[in-house]
Design an enzyme around this catalytic site. Structure first.
Site, PDB file in Angstrom:
ATOM      1  N   HIS A  41      46.906  54.672  42.394  1.00 21.44           N
ATOM      2  CA  HIS A  41      45.991  53.804  42.898  1.00 21.44           C
ATOM      3  C   HIS A  41      46.653  52.061  42.861  1.00 21.44           C
ATOM      4  O   HIS A  41      45.615  51.765  43.463  1.00 21.44           O
ATOM      5  CB  HIS A  41      45.550  53.333  40.449  1.00 21.44           C
ATOM      6  CG  HIS A  41      44.558  52.952  40.302  1.00 21.44           C
ATOM      7  ND1 HIS A  41      43.490  52.646  40.712  1.00 21.44           N
ATOM      8  CD2 HIS A  41      44.496  51.011  39.252  1.00 21.44           C
ATOM      9  CE1 HIS A  41      42.492  51.428  40.370  1.00 21.44           C
ATOM     10  NE2 HIS A  41      43.059  50.679  39.358  1.00 21.44           N
ATOM     11  N   CYS A  88      37.320  50.271  37.148  1.00 24.91           N
ATOM     12  CA  CYS A  88      37.961  50.308  38.562  1.00 24.91           C
ATOM     13  C   CYS A  88      37.874  51.487  38.924  1.00 24.91           C
ATOM     14  O   CYS A  88      38.119  52.071  40.295  1.00 24.91           O
ATOM     15  CB  CYS A  88      38.823  49.371  39.160  1.00 24.91           C
ATOM     16  SG  CYS A  88      38.994  48.079  39.468  1.00 24.91           S
ATOM     17  N   GLU A  97      52.480  53.457  36.534  1.00 28.16           N
ATOM     18  CA  GLU A  97      51.824  54.953  37.365  1.00 28.16           C
ATOM     19  C   GLU A  97      52.809  55.897  37.586  1.00 28.16           C
ATOM     20  O   GLU A  97      52.996  56.722  37.326  1.00 28.16           O
ATOM     21  CB  GLU A  97      50.605  54.732  38.379  1.00 28.16           C
ATOM     22  CG  GLU A  97      49.822  55.101  39.336  1.00 28.16           C
ATOM     23  CD  GLU A  97      49.277  54.788  40.246  1.00 28.16           C
ATOM     24  OE1 GLU A  97      48.553  56.065  40.391  1.00 28.16           O
ATOM     25  OE2 GLU A  97      48.703  54.034  40.753  1.00 28.16           O
ATOM     26  N   PHE A 137      39.597  48.403  33.640  1.00 23.01           N
ATOM     27  CA  PHE A 137      40.069  47.751  33.062  1.00 23.01           C
ATOM     28  C   PHE A 137      39.176  49.181  31.098  1.00 23.01           C
ATOM     29  O   PHE A 137      38.086  49.118  31.970  1.00 23.01           O
ATOM     30  CB  PHE A 137      39.644  46.395  32.612  1.00 23.01           C
ATOM     31  CG  PHE A 137      40.539  45.866  33.567  1.00 23.01           C
ATOM     32  CD1 PHE A 137      41.535  46.098  34.589  1.00 23.01           C
ATOM     33  CD2 PHE A 137      40.052  44.479  34.201  1.00 23.01           C
ATOM     34  CE1 PHE A 137      42.283  45.207  34.566  1.00 23.01           C
ATOM     35  CE2 PHE A 137      39.984  44.073  35.396  1.00 23.01           C
ATOM     36  CZ  PHE A 137      41.831  43.747  35.210  1.00 23.01           C
ATOM     37  N   LYS A 155      45.276  50.578  49.259  1.00 23.36           N
ATOM     38  CA  LYS A 155      45.204  49.557  48.837  1.00 23.36           C
ATOM     39  C   LYS A 155      45.470  48.403  49.519  1.00 23.36           C
ATOM     40  O   LYS A 155      45.589  47.650  49.731  1.00 23.36           O
ATOM     41  CB  LYS A 155      45.448  49.395  47.376  1.00 23.36           C
ATOM     42  CG  LYS A 155      43.654  50.085  46.353  1.00 23.36           C
ATOM     43  CD  LYS A 155      43.919  49.297  45.808  1.00 23.36           C
ATOM     44  CE  LYS A 155      43.082  50.185  44.617  1.00 23.36           C
ATOM     45  NZ  LYS A 155      42.994  51.475  43.645  1.00 23.36           N
TER      46      LYS A 155
END
Length: 415
Positions: A303, A163, A314, A401, A335
């Site tokens: 993120h 990602c 985070e 990942f 997101k």
């Protein structure tokens, strides 16, 4: 070192098929999540995603040509072409040997791979594969096709870091231009993983939200009841250009990219370091390269995937790095609206960060219903509506990942 600026933007997202619509819907707090239309998902744990809407590749090429490209490449063409057009670059006025392409994908042509293997498994064992099977599937092919279409003969490759892939592409483009390997890069990434294998695979990992009764509110970064990310698809493209090269041709400049940090967690296959060690180091590296002091950061696009373990890690990293200044910044997660575009996430979120700098307004983090006591309530997570403030310097974080971390630092452009 040479200075690098952004002179073109292009996007194809679940909340807008171009940059103008994408930005408008970010500010309006539009959710791109809805029931899956690409296949029958009725037996899947997750039955919704953030799909691209009303995309027609036949507006860009004929049907015969389109069949040579996986959907992730088709998406890449759309975003790259918009960014190139937006930049005003004219191929016949450039040294094409000094224009490169770095285009990312976390997975590549997963639709092509799934369909070819599915069709073979249904047959009698006789191999009948599409001659374009391999070139449609591989993760580097979009970079190659963009360069072929436009004649760009500079450095040309793909970055694959899950990602973090397209943020990695931007970071690499920055570095190559700074050290003189090229003058211009088209960089970014694309992903098209809303397919049986994509949804099924992430479901098996328990990574996706299963809020099938309310898809539009399923992506809930930093909310107490977050239960996983919402899979998205699309593409984002940027034109990065050496400053003097851009000025010489009278280019408009959105912002300057001044630093990048790239680190590894060295911790776990899929989980982030619980204290966000690698993420924190990436932010520190980006600021160090840009000669930025902690107190100068106005905005941080996280993120922020809406996963139970990712969001706290985070935020821990942010507080560990910034200390008290963490409470002075606007922190958000776009997101919450467009979902998680995997390898394309870094690019479209970088675009959102750049536009926040340009327009001095920060998109909100939607779908917040219940405070999570794990997050200090002094943090400004920009819940709800956009917030106006002067944004001179901002960071955009992207993680993947494997423990891949990328942080990009952008500054309002001044002479």
């Amino acid at each position: 070192m040479r200075r690098v600026v952004i002179t073109g933007l292009g996007s194809l997202t679940p909340i807008g098929n171009n940059v103008q619509d994408y930005w408008k819907n970010l500010l309006a707090g539009v959710s791109g999540a809805a029931p899956i239309t690409k296949f029958d998902a009725s037996k899947f744990k997750t039955q919704f995603a953030c799909e691209v809407k009303n995309f027609d590749i036949l507006q860009m090429m004929d049907r015969k040509e389109a069949r040579k490209h996986d959907l992730y490449t088709q998406y890449g063409f759309a975003a790259a072409d918009e960014a190139i057009a937006d930049s005003g670059i004219k191929s016949d006025r450039l040294d094409l040997d000094r224009v490169g392409v770095i285009w990312a994908s976390g997975i590549g042509g997963i639709i092509t791979f799934y369909e070819e293997v599915r069709d073979f498994s249904r047959g009698d064992g006789t191999p009948r594969f599409n001659p374009f099977f391999i070139p449609k599937m591989i993760a580097d092919i979009t970079a190659g096709h963009i360069s072929i279409k436009h004649g760009f003969r500079g450095p040309n490759f793909a970055t694959v870091s899950a990602c973090a892939s397209s943020a990695n592409a931007i970071a690499d483009a920055l570095t190559y231009i700074k050290v003189g390997k090229a003058d211009v890069f088209i960089c970014g990434g694309s992903e098209a993983a809303v397919t049986e294998a994509g949804i099924g695979g992430f479901n098996a990992m328990h990574a996706l939200s299963t809020r099938n009764d309310s898809p539009e509110t399923a992506s809930r970064p930093f909310d107490l009841d977050r239960d996983g990310f919402v899979l998205g698809e699309g593409a984002g493209g940027l034109v990065l250009e050496e400053l003097e090269h851009a000025k010489a041709r009278g280019a408009k400049i959105y912002a300057e990219i001044v630093g990048c940090g790239m680190t590894g967690d060295a911790y776990h296959m899929t989980a982030p370091h619980p204290e966000g060690l690698g993420a924190g180091n990436a932010m520190k590296m980006a600021m160090a390269e840009g000669n930025i002091q902690l107190h100068e950061i106005d905005h941080l696009n996280t993120h922020g995937t809406s996963t139970p373990v990712g969001d706290p890690a985070e935020i821990s990293a942010i507080i560990n790095v910034f200390g008290e200044h963490a409470f002075n910044m606007n922190i958000n997660s776009t997101k919450s609206m467009h979902g998680h575009l995997l390898g394309a996430a870094g690019a479209i979120e970088a675009i959102a960060t750049i536009l926040a700098i340009k327009h001095d307004i920060i998109p909100g983090t939607i779908n917040h219903f219940t405070d999570d006591p794990v997050f200090d309530n002094r943090l400004n997570l920009t819940f709800g509506k956009p917030q106006e403030r002067t944004v001179n310097i901002a960071l955009s974080n992207t993680f993947g990942f494997g423990g891949h971390n990328v942080s990009l630092a952008f500054r309002k452009y001044t002479e």
